[in-house]
Design an enzyme around this catalytic site. Structure first.
Site, PDB file in Angstrom:
ATOM      1  NE  ARG A 166     -85.059  32.960 120.729  1.00  0.00           N
ATOM      2  CZ  ARG A 166     -84.972  31.954 120.492  1.00  0.00           C
ATOM      3  NH1 ARG A 166     -83.109  31.718 121.338  1.00  0.00           N
ATOM      4  NH2 ARG A 166     -85.868  30.701 121.573  1.00  0.00           N
ATOM      5  NE  ARG A 186     -82.228  24.368 122.344  1.00  0.00           N
ATOM      6  CZ  ARG A 186     -80.466  24.081 123.048  1.00  0.00           C
ATOM      7  NH1 ARG A 186     -80.402  22.878 122.264  1.00  0.00           N
ATOM      8  NH2 ARG A 186     -80.343  25.127 122.271  1.00  0.00           N
ATOM      9  CB  THR A 187     -86.313  29.042 119.155  1.00  0.00           C
ATOM     10  OG1 THR A 187     -86.203  28.924 120.253  1.00  0.00           O
ATOM     11  CG2 THR A 187     -87.451  29.251 118.774  1.00  0.00           C
ATOM     12  CE  LYS A 228     -76.992  47.682 104.949  1.00  0.00           C
ATOM     13  NZ  LYS A 228     -78.259  47.233 103.658  1.00  0.00           N
ATOM     14  CG  HIS A 256     -89.019  31.358 124.157  1.00  0.00           C
ATOM     15  ND1 HIS A 256     -89.927  30.967 122.740  1.00  0.00           N
ATOM     16  CD2 HIS A 256     -88.249  30.859 124.087  1.00  0.00           C
ATOM     17  CE1 HIS A 256     -89.210  30.410 122.256  1.00  0.00           C
ATOM     18  NE2 HIS A 256     -88.050  30.429 123.056  1.00  0.00           N
TER      19      HIS A 256
END
Lengths: 303, 138
Positions: free
Chosen positions: A101, A51-52, A80, A129
């Site tokens: 995120r 969703r986000t 890396k 959030h």
């Protein structure tokens, strides 16, 4: 240049302004379709999301802009060993705005202090959030008409549920809110939420274990998932994951205008039999996420 | 007991009784190579008992660390036998690389080049929280 890593960075007036813009976008979508012409958003998702990420990308596209980015840490130089700060400084060479995120708490703050372009926290571990909170607020506004004098039940994982912490912080700034915090003892709200928001604000709250007992007084029931990815010990997750499952019979004593919300994804905490109940708002909530993110992108880009 | 006055140096006064040695160690006063006098349990009209440290040399002090350990301290700077400066310490708003975040989920646990930054969240309870993850300092 301004970023958004924590909902507390926005004033009540700014939140109200974003909600007004989102409502106008819903009413007049054509008016906004060129606002981000030639602008690019980078979505840096070190953790899975449906969703986000899609909500941010579709928000940018509907504003006439474009979206670039990655959807897992393995697909970036993080694999890396590149630091968040270096990744952000690199991506800022290509993008006008960044949504990030990351599984670690505070990663978005690191991104924001190292970025020459606006950064939006799309979830930093179990911490914050803010755009989910804005989504929740727009949903409450549309479903209940406003934010005042509501009894809000929040149920499930209140410890690691980042949406919960941000929602409590934001809603607490409106008057007449009462919280019923429903969780197993191991997953109750962190101390800092109580110490810094609820107690100093004199906001009434109770911590209970029984969802059905709390049900009759609730105007909003905000269900959350017990998040497997936040547990170090799988045995604890297995023990707690089925503590609360909302089924139609548990809604017998609920108000007829109860608003059932969930940040999604759900596992089994809301039975699919509830989906057809008009009080189930969670898919409408998803759609609101795109509109409020459109409003936020415009605000941070100053367009 | 008589401890002579210093001509050039620093007097840390109003140290909470019993905290003197912690401050002595934290500031590394044992390795300064000058006279350092530690007075434990001195009588104080204001505090009842207090510790005092006299340092026979003017040095750069980390007021942030000092304020965090014991915010009631008074720092007196003496030059040519005269008091030239007096600072009353308070709890610092931010602590940089003084404390370490213990939250294994904090970004500082995986990116160790980041500064460890804590903000003063509550003056009364002397609570500091990590600026990254909001965890309480332990």
């Amino acid at each position: 240049m301004r970023s958004l890593t924590d909902i507390k960075e926005l004033t009540v007036g700014e939140i109200d302004g974003l909600i007004e813009t989102a409502l106008d976008i819903i009413a007049n979508p054509k008016k906004y379709e060129q606002r981000c012409d030639h602008k690019k958003m980078a979505t840096l998702f070190y953790e899975p999301s449906t969703r986000t990420r899609l909500s941010f990308e579709s928000a940018m596209i509907e504003l006439g802009g474009n979206a670039i980015g990655f959807s897992s840490a393995d697909a970036s130089s993080a694999a890396k060993g590149e630091s968040v700060a270096d990744t952000i400084k690199t991506v800022a060479c290509f993008a006008d705005i960044i949504a990030i995120r990351h599984p670690k708490e505070g990663a978005a703050h690191v991104a924001a202090i190292n970025s020459p372009v606006p950064v939006i926290n799309a979830g930093d571990g179990g911490h914050n959030h803010p755009t989910q909170t804005l989504t929740d607020l727009l949903t409450i506004k549309r479903e209940k008409g406003g934010f005042e004098n509501l009894t809000v039940g929040i149920c499930g994982d209140l410890k690691f549920g980042r949406t919960v912490h941000s929602l409590i912080s934001a809603l607490s700034r409106y008057g007449g809110i009462k919280y019923v915090l429903i969780s197993p003892e191991e997953l109750c709200v962190p101390e800092y939420v109580k110490d810094e928001t609820l107690i100093p604000g004199g906001i009434p709250f109770e911590e209970v274990r029984d969802l059905e007992k709390a049900m009759p007084e609730l105007d909003i029931l905000y269900m959350t998932r017990v998040q497997k990815e936040r547990f170090f010990n799988e045995a604890d997750y297995l023990r707690l994951k089925d503590t609360y499952i909302l089924t139609p019979d548990k809604l017998k004593e609920a108000k007829p205008d109860l608003c059932i919300m969930h940040p999604l994804p759900r596992v089994n905490e809301i039975s699919v039999a509830i989906d057809s109940d008009s009080r189930a708002c969670y898919f409408r909530q998803v759609q609101n996420g795109k509109f409020i993110r459109m409003a936020l992108i415009m605000k941070l880009l100053g367009v | 007991m008589v401890i002579g006055q210093i001509t050039d140096g620093i007097v840390l006064d109003h140290i909470t009784a019993g905290r003197g040695m912690e401050i002595y160690r934290t500031l590394g006063l044992g390795s300064l190579g000058c006279t350092v006098a530690m007075i434990n349990n001195a009588e104080s009209t204001k505090m009842g008992r207090k510790d005092i440290i006299k340092i026979g040399k003017i040095i750069d002090l980390d007021f942030t660390v000092l304020g965090y350990i014991d915010p009631g301290i008074t720092v007196n700077v003496i030059r040519d036998g005269k008091l030239v400066k007096r600072d009353h310490l308070t709890l610092p708003e931010r602590l940089i690389n003084v404390l370490k975040c213990k939250n294994p989920r904090c970004i500082t646990s995986s990116e160790q080049e980041l500064d460890q930054v804590f903000r003063l969240a509550d003056t009364q309870t002397r609570t500091y929280r990590c600026v990254y993850c909001d965890s309480k300092a332990k």
